[in-house]
Write a protein that holds these residues in place. Structure first.
Motif: not given
Length: 146
Positions: A113-138
């Protein structure tokens, strides 16, 4: 399913992990409930990863931005490591091994679970926001890859 739903999926998967630990807290563990909890978390993970691949990984991997593609590569590489760890965990922690040492099993689940939480942190601060910017055309400002 939207990118925003992926954030809630993360929280749901971690809640399911905590539920797994609670089920394993009995000595001896209640094996039918433990099997059901393990199945529930595995199914949630499979659904989440399929949606995450479709909504974030594929668009970032196909992007012309080198940073987006680097994020997609890191996601894939980290996911492989996480799957290897999870497979080793599941292979080691058979029902017999859990029954023999439920306390150690709970500690092993907490480590996962600690490993999953660390991955979630990275995804939510870098990966998913980048996908959101891309989806929004920004386009984000130029960044260093790495």
């Amino acid at each position: 399913m939207t990118l925003q739903d992926l954030y809630e999926d993360h929280r749901q998967i971690l809640r399911l992990g905590e539920k797994l630990i609670e089920v394993a807290a009995f000595d001896p563990p209640h094996m039918p409930q433990l099997v059901a909890a393990r199945r529930e978390i595995a199914q949630a993970m499979a659904r989440h990863l399929a949606n995450e691949a479709r909504l974030a990984l594929m668009p970032l991997g196909a992007s012309s931005d080198p940073y987006d593609r680097a994020l997609a590569r890191r996601y894939t590489s980290d996911l492989l490591s996480m799957r290897q760890s999870s497979s080793a965990h599941m292979g080691h922690w058979t029902m017999d091994a859990i029954a023999a040492d439920p306390r150690e099993y709970r500690l092993a689940v907490r480590a996962q679970l600690r490993m999953m939480a660390a991955r979630r942190q990275w995804e939510e601060t870098e990966f998913l926001p980048a996908a959101g910017r891309l989806a929004a055309g920004r386009r984000a400002p130029l960044r260093l890859v790495g």
